[in-house]
Design a protein around this motif. Structure first.
Motif, PDB file in Angstrom:
ATOM      1  N   THR A   1       7.105   7.067  44.909  1.00 32.60           N
ATOM      2  CA  THR A   1       6.447   8.125  45.674  1.00 32.60           C
ATOM      3  C   THR A   1       5.851   7.546  46.950  1.00 32.60           C
ATOM      4  O   THR A   1       4.993   6.658  46.902  1.00 32.60           O
ATOM      5  CB  THR A   1       5.339   8.791  44.844  1.00 32.60           C
ATOM      6  OG1 THR A   1       5.939   9.462  43.733  1.00 32.60           O
ATOM      7  CG2 THR A   1       4.578   9.805  45.680  1.00 32.60           C
TER       8      THR A   1
ATOM      9  N   THR B   1       7.400  17.522  38.922  1.00 32.30           N
ATOM     10  CA  THR B   1       6.408  18.300  39.668  1.00 32.30           C
ATOM     11  C   THR B   1       6.839  18.533  41.109  1.00 32.30           C
ATOM     12  O   THR B   1       6.497  19.544  41.703  1.00 32.30           O
ATOM     13  CB  THR B   1       5.042  17.589  39.678  1.00 32.30           C
ATOM     14  OG1 THR B   1       5.209  16.255  40.187  1.00 32.30           O
ATOM     15  CG2 THR B   1       4.448  17.534  38.284  1.00 32.30           C
ATOM     16  N   LYS B   2       7.591  17.573  41.683  1.00 36.28           N
ATOM     17  CA  LYS B   2       8.042  17.674  43.069  1.00 36.28           C
ATOM     18  C   LYS B   2       9.512  17.278  43.168  1.00 36.28           C
ATOM     19  O   LYS B   2      10.057  16.622  42.285  1.00 36.28           O
ATOM     20  CB  LYS B   2       7.208  16.779  43.984  1.00 36.28           C
ATOM     21  CG  LYS B   2       5.809  17.288  44.280  1.00 36.28           C
ATOM     22  CD  LYS B   2       5.163  16.425  45.362  1.00 36.28           C
ATOM     23  CE  LYS B   2       3.803  16.942  45.776  1.00 36.28           C
ATOM     24  NZ  LYS B   2       3.213  16.141  46.869  1.00 36.28           N
TER      25      LYS B   2
ATOM     26  N   TRP C   1      -1.857  14.287  46.251  1.00 36.10           N
ATOM     27  CA  TRP C   1      -0.416  14.537  46.158  1.00 36.10           C
ATOM     28  C   TRP C   1      -0.131  15.571  45.072  1.00 36.10           C
ATOM     29  O   TRP C   1       0.705  16.461  45.262  1.00 36.10           O
ATOM     30  CB  TRP C   1       0.275  13.207  45.849  1.00 36.10           C
ATOM     31  CG  TRP C   1       1.760  13.231  45.755  1.00 36.10           C
ATOM     32  CD1 TRP C   1       2.656  13.009  46.763  1.00 36.10           C
ATOM     33  CD2 TRP C   1       2.549  13.431  44.578  1.00 36.10           C
ATOM     34  NE1 TRP C   1       3.942  13.071  46.276  1.00 36.10           N
ATOM     35  CE2 TRP C   1       3.907  13.331  44.947  1.00 36.10           C
ATOM     36  CE3 TRP C   1       2.224  13.686  43.244  1.00 36.10           C
ATOM     37  CZ2 TRP C   1       4.937  13.481  44.025  1.00 36.10           C
ATOM     38  CZ3 TRP C   1       3.257  13.834  42.335  1.00 36.10           C
ATOM     39  CH2 TRP C   1       4.583  13.733  42.725  1.00 36.10           C
ATOM     40  N   GLU C   2      -0.850  15.500  43.949  1.00 40.46           N
ATOM     41  CA  GLU C   2      -0.604  16.437  42.860  1.00 40.46           C
ATOM     42  C   GLU C   2      -1.250  17.797  43.117  1.00 40.46           C
ATOM     43  O   GLU C   2      -0.695  18.838  42.743  1.00 40.46           O
ATOM     44  CB  GLU C   2      -1.124  15.866  41.538  1.00 40.46           C
ATOM     45  CG  GLU C   2      -0.835  16.765  40.347  1.00 40.46           C
ATOM     46  CD  GLU C   2      -0.904  16.024  39.028  1.00 40.46           C
ATOM     47  OE1 GLU C   2      -1.711  16.421  38.182  1.00 40.46           O
ATOM     48  OE2 GLU C   2      -0.141  15.051  38.846  1.00 40.46           O
TER      49      GLU C   2
ATOM     50  N   ARG D   1       4.123  24.070  48.776  1.00 39.56           N
ATOM     51  CA  ARG D   1       4.945  24.570  47.683  1.00 39.56           C
ATOM     52  C   ARG D   1       6.434  24.545  48.056  1.00 39.56           C
ATOM     53  O   ARG D   1       6.814  24.822  49.190  1.00 39.56           O
ATOM     54  CB  ARG D   1       4.561  26.016  47.330  1.00 39.56           C
ATOM     55  CG  ARG D   1       3.118  26.192  46.869  1.00 39.56           C
ATOM     56  CD  ARG D   1       2.908  25.587  45.492  1.00 39.56           C
ATOM     57  NE  ARG D   1       1.543  25.776  45.015  1.00 39.56           N
ATOM     58  CZ  ARG D   1       0.572  24.876  45.174  1.00 39.56           C
ATOM     59  NH1 ARG D   1       0.803  23.727  45.800  1.00 39.56           N
ATOM     60  NH2 ARG D   1      -0.645  25.123  44.693  1.00 39.56           N
ATOM     61  N   THR D   2       7.251  24.201  47.050  1.00 38.25           N
ATOM     62  CA  THR D   2       8.701  24.262  47.180  1.00 38.25           C
ATOM     63  C   THR D   2       9.170  25.397  46.279  1.00 38.25           C
ATOM     64  O   THR D   2       9.348  25.225  45.072  1.00 38.25           O
ATOM     65  CB  THR D   2       9.353  22.922  46.777  1.00 38.25           C
ATOM     66  OG1 THR D   2       8.820  21.884  47.609  1.00 38.25           O
ATOM     67  CG2 THR D   2      10.854  22.969  46.954  1.00 38.25           C
TER      68      THR D   2
ATOM     69  N   GLY E   1       6.194  19.731  48.792  1.00 42.25           N
ATOM     70  CA  GLY E   1       5.221  20.360  47.912  1.00 42.25           C
ATOM     71  C   GLY E   1       5.689  20.561  46.490  1.00 42.25           C
ATOM     72  O   GLY E   1       6.809  20.215  46.101  1.00 42.25           O
ATOM     73  N   ARG E   2       4.814  21.168  45.706  1.00 33.89           N
ATOM     74  CA  ARG E   2       5.037  21.358  44.281  1.00 33.89           C
ATOM     75  C   ARG E   2       6.131  22.388  44.008  1.00 33.89           C
ATOM     76  O   ARG E   2       6.203  23.451  44.624  1.00 33.89           O
ATOM     77  CB  ARG E   2       3.732  21.810  43.611  1.00 33.89           C
ATOM     78  CG  ARG E   2       2.650  20.740  43.552  1.00 33.89           C
ATOM     79  CD  ARG E   2       2.958  19.675  42.524  1.00 33.89           C
ATOM     80  NE  ARG E   2       3.018  20.254  41.200  1.00 33.89           N
ATOM     81  CZ  ARG E   2       1.962  20.497  40.435  1.00 33.89           C
ATOM     82  NH1 ARG E   2       0.738  20.199  40.874  1.00 33.89           N
ATOM     83  NH2 ARG E   2       2.107  21.022  39.230  1.00 33.89           N
TER      84      ARG E   2
ATOM     85  N   GLU F   1       9.471  14.898  48.800  1.00 32.36           N
ATOM     86  CA  GLU F   1       8.273  15.109  47.993  1.00 32.36           C
ATOM     87  C   GLU F   1       7.160  15.790  48.788  1.00 32.36           C
ATOM     88  O   GLU F   1       6.369  16.561  48.233  1.00 32.36           O
ATOM     89  CB  GLU F   1       7.787  13.774  47.428  1.00 32.36           C
ATOM     90  CG  GLU F   1       8.799  13.137  46.480  1.00 32.36           C
ATOM     91  CD  GLU F   1       8.193  12.096  45.574  1.00 32.36           C
ATOM     92  OE1 GLU F   1       7.058  12.273  45.121  1.00 32.36           O
ATOM     93  OE2 GLU F   1       8.876  11.079  45.310  1.00 32.36           O
TER      94      GLU F   1
END
Length: 769
Positions: free
Chosen positions: A664, A496-497, A81-82, A87-88, A113-114, A110
């Motif tokens: 999450t 992070t998300k 997940w990390e 990507r966002t 993406g990051r 979530e």
């Protein structure tokens, strides 16, 4: 973006064990979905290793020497997940308004993406737009200066390192408040309050090697297979030695029943498995207090009988006389409590309770393991203290293989408290910080999570800074909280998300500040940095990320906290935020200077293989209580739920799925419960389904029955047959958090009482309608 669930959910009993091939398939499924690079294999080999990184999910201790693979299914999911390849970016927010995103599920948000760039909410377009880091810091500092410091909240989720957490609490206190609620307020605050009062320390006394020395385990309200699967290795080893594991848990959970070790080739090849619980008692929600009363009553009365006939004592009278206070009134209360009352409150028979008591009476060293099944009740603190009572009766604190073992959730939630993330003055090193940094720390109690929620709802809280987490989804009273949140002057989210917390903008200004993950390389002016965390057994571990960051525009949590501090606080010759950001070893020097009791020679001790233990006075039978002894508590009742049974009222237990860590959600497959493709279910036993005139698969609405005149509902829940005690039902967290009244919380600790929520089934529709 489509939601990852089927139009027709698949619900059928799961017959396999915890672990085994099911765990491997689950990990294999998430890796391509997260589009991780092949380097994740190398990263997983470093997970929970001394020269690697500490898992970003649970706080279960790290074994040393480690297994070849020192990660579990849930830990592998957290790493994927990390390290996701998704990507966002700012382009995403140009395409989607926050109004639109509020219609997305938690998983959808979530899973995109990051986050890659610092963002500020633009109310004219209802979208996030990019903002330079230094501009964001300057604006946040200006807005915080414009409000009363007592009206600001600094929340911490429990995953930030010791270094970041120390700077964060220093920032809040130098700004002028102790409004430092954290995720412990939502889960184990009952532990912190209960253990502190009973044995003088707010944490458990056990260490990982105690599993090698115990000869019985009492296990209360913790779903090991989903919440801390690495513990299954210790439980498996204990069972191989013939140790009895006596489990009290309302739901039948596979991880507490059977386990196949994925790292054992013979078990994997042959389908071998280990039976975990030798006794499994499905206590009703809130009934643990009655169960423990029954065990104590049996022990005390058996001891009375033995002493009357010159037999062998059942209780450890030498320990009780030397090390405890309050035994006589406690024993009198146990003798006076009738078995009919105990059985009714526990939902178990007298022989069942006595069968557990008899095992405990013969054991020489007993671990008392527990989770939120004890802490998240109105009488959660009494639950914790009643477990301590049991341990004290036979001297089971301060000897190898014995003691209370609370299982923490977030990977550093216990450590954050150690370095000052607390709203309570007595738990923070205020005098030491005053002397070192030359400022007067606030002394009045700050806001805990429940009090912070009250402030958001009534408007007295004006600013909310969040160091991680998904606060709006994690707390009760969801609808009122979102309405109050929209009236804030300032919302700052370090994350992070994307999650629900970020898409409800404040009326004033909202900032979304993306940070490095723990697994990623954190390169500062002084080179690559090491951070530290504390596990559930008070062992401090180093964590070294080396994965390529998700974006070159990310900053570390430490750098973000320092950036806000520099923009907000006046210069102080004793405080060098910039130098600390460049070299985290300097922060550890500060921690060692301010908290030498636990962190003397902090930097040097990081070299100790397997981490270093910070120490625990109660484990040495030194009791830092007013009496100087461990305290027996006389319980005030037998039912921890805090409300009476009534016709049509159920006790709702909120639970996590196998595809989830806290708020999450990794996916829609709760393998152990046989539920795939949906999270909108309510688990009920067959008898309760029939009594309510329902059928399996029927769609129902639950309504809060808190008795405060408020309407709180969650609709669209599918009735699903499951092994649950009579009068109890279960459903997923956080979907059912809207049913929890803010004032339905543990006495003393204010932990939301999410394991026994009064609800009713108010509407139902026919299957297929």
């Amino acid at each position: 973006m489509s939601e990852q669930r089927d139009d027709k959910p698949e619900i059928k009993p799961f017959t396999g064990p915890a672990g085994g091939w099911g765990s491997l398939r689950s990990v294999a499924e998430i890796l391509p979905r997260e589009r991780v690079s092949p380097t994740i294999v190398a990263e997983l080999t470093r997970q929970n290793k001394h020269d690697g990184f500490a898992c970003v999910s649970c706080a279960w201790p790290k074994q040393y020497p480690p297994h070849t693979a020192e990660f579990c299914e849930e830990g592998a999911k957290a790493t994927a997940w990390e390290l996701t390849g998704l990507r966002t970016t700012p382009a995403f927010f140009r395409e989607h308004s926050l109004t639109e995103l509020r219609g997305w599920t938690d998983y959808q948000l979530e899973q995109h993406g990051r986050l890659t760039d610092p963002l500020k909410y633009d109310p004219e377009t209802d979208r996030y737009v990019t903002i330079p880091w230094e501009t964001a810091f300057a604006e946040i500092g200006a807005r915080l200066k414009a409000i009363d410091p007592k009206a600001a909240v600094f929340y911490a989720s429990g995953r930030a390192s010791l270094e970041t957490s120390y700077l964060y609490q220093l920032l809040a206190r130098m700004y002028g408040n102790q409004n430092l609620p954290d995720s412990s307020n939502m889960c184990h605050e009952s532990t912190s309050v209960g253990l502190k009062a009973a044995i003088g320390v707010p944490v458990g006394t056990t260490r990982l090697d105690d599993f090698e020395h115990c000869d019985a385990i009492l296990f209360f309200g913790q779903n090991v297979g989903t919440n801390s699967p690495r513990m299954l290795h210790q439980l498996r080893s204990a069972r191989k030695r013939g140790i009895e594991v006596i489990t009290f848990n309302p739901l039948r959970e596979r991880g507490l029943e059977r386990f196949t070790d994925p790292q054992n080739p013979i078990e994997m090849a042959t389908g071998g498995e280990t039976v975990i619980s030798t006794q499994y008692h499905q206590v009703r929600a809130g009934g643990d207090l009655a169960v423990m009363t029954g065990i104590a009553k049996h022990l005390i009365e058996a001891d009375d009988a033995a002493l009357a006939t010159n037999g062998e004592a059942v209780l450890d009278h030498g320990f009780i006389a030397k090390h405890t206070h309050g035994f006589a009134p406690f024993a009198d209360k146990m003798r006076a409590t009738g078995w009919d009352e105990i059985v009714a409150a526990a939902g178990l028979t007298r022989p069942a309770i006595e069968s557990a008591a008899k095992v405990y009476a013969k054991a020489k060293a007993v671990l008392g393991i527990y989770g939120m099944g004890l802490t998240q009740h109105v009488k959660g603190v009494e639950n914790v203290r009643m477990l301590v009572n049991l341990l004290l009766l036979r001297g089971n604190i301060g000897r190898p293989g014995a003691g209370p073992c609370p299982v923490r959730g977030h990977s550093n939630v216990q450590g954050q408290r150690t370095v000052g993330i607390t709203e309570k003055s007595e738990l923070a090193p205020l005098d030491e910080m005053k002397a070192r940094y030359g400022f007067e720390p606030p002394r009045e109690k700050g806001l805990d999570t429940v009090e912070a929620c009250r402030g958001v709802i009534d408007g007295s809280v004006k600013a909310f800074v969040a160091l991680g987490g998904n606060f709006l989804r994690a707390v009760p009273e969801t609808e009122d909280m979102e309405r109050g949140w929209a009236e804030l002057d300032l919302s700052v989210q370090i994350a992070t998300k994307l999650n629900r917390n970020h898409i409800v903008p404040a009326r004033g200004a909202t900032y979304l500040l993306p940070c490095l993950g723990r697994i990623e390389l954190d390169r500062q002016a002084g080179g690559p940095q090491t951070v530290t965390v504390e596990d559930s057994t008070s062992v401090i571990h180093p964590s070294r990320g080396r994965a390529t960051p998700a974006s070159e525009n990310l900053r570390s949590e430490t750098a973000i906290v320092a950036g806000i501090a520099q923009a907000l606080l006046p210069p102080n010759p004793n405080v060098n935020w910039q130098a600390w950001t460049g070299d985290y070893a300097l922060i550890r020097d500060e921690i060692a200077a301010v908290i030498p009791k636990f962190f003397k020679d902090f930097n040097a001790r990081l070299a100790e293989p397997g981490g270093f233990w910070k120490g625990n006075k109660a484990s040495e039978r030194v009791w830092e209580t007013p009496s100087g002894k461990a305290e027996f508590l006389v319980p005030t009742g037998l039912d921890a739920a805090g409300f009476a049974d009534a016709e049509g009222r159920y006790r709702l237990i909120t639970v996590r799925s196998n595809d989830q860590f806290n708020t999450t959600v990794y996916g829609y497959d709760d393998r152990f419960r046989g539920i795939k493709g949906t999270r909108m279910v309510v688990l009920m036993n067959r008898a309760d389904i029939a009594r309510a005139g329902l059928t399996d698969g029927q769609i129902v609405t639950l309504e809060s029955d808190a008795g405060d005149g408020r309407t709180r509902r969650v609709a669209g829940l599918r009735v699903t047959t499951y092994s649950v005690p009579d009068g109890c039902i279960a459903a997923y967290y956080p979907e059912c958090n809207p049913l929890i009244a803010l004032e339905h919380h543990a006495e003393e600790s204010h932990v939301p009482a999410a394991k026994s929520v009064p609800v009713r089934i108010v509407t139902a529709q026919a299957v297929g309608s």
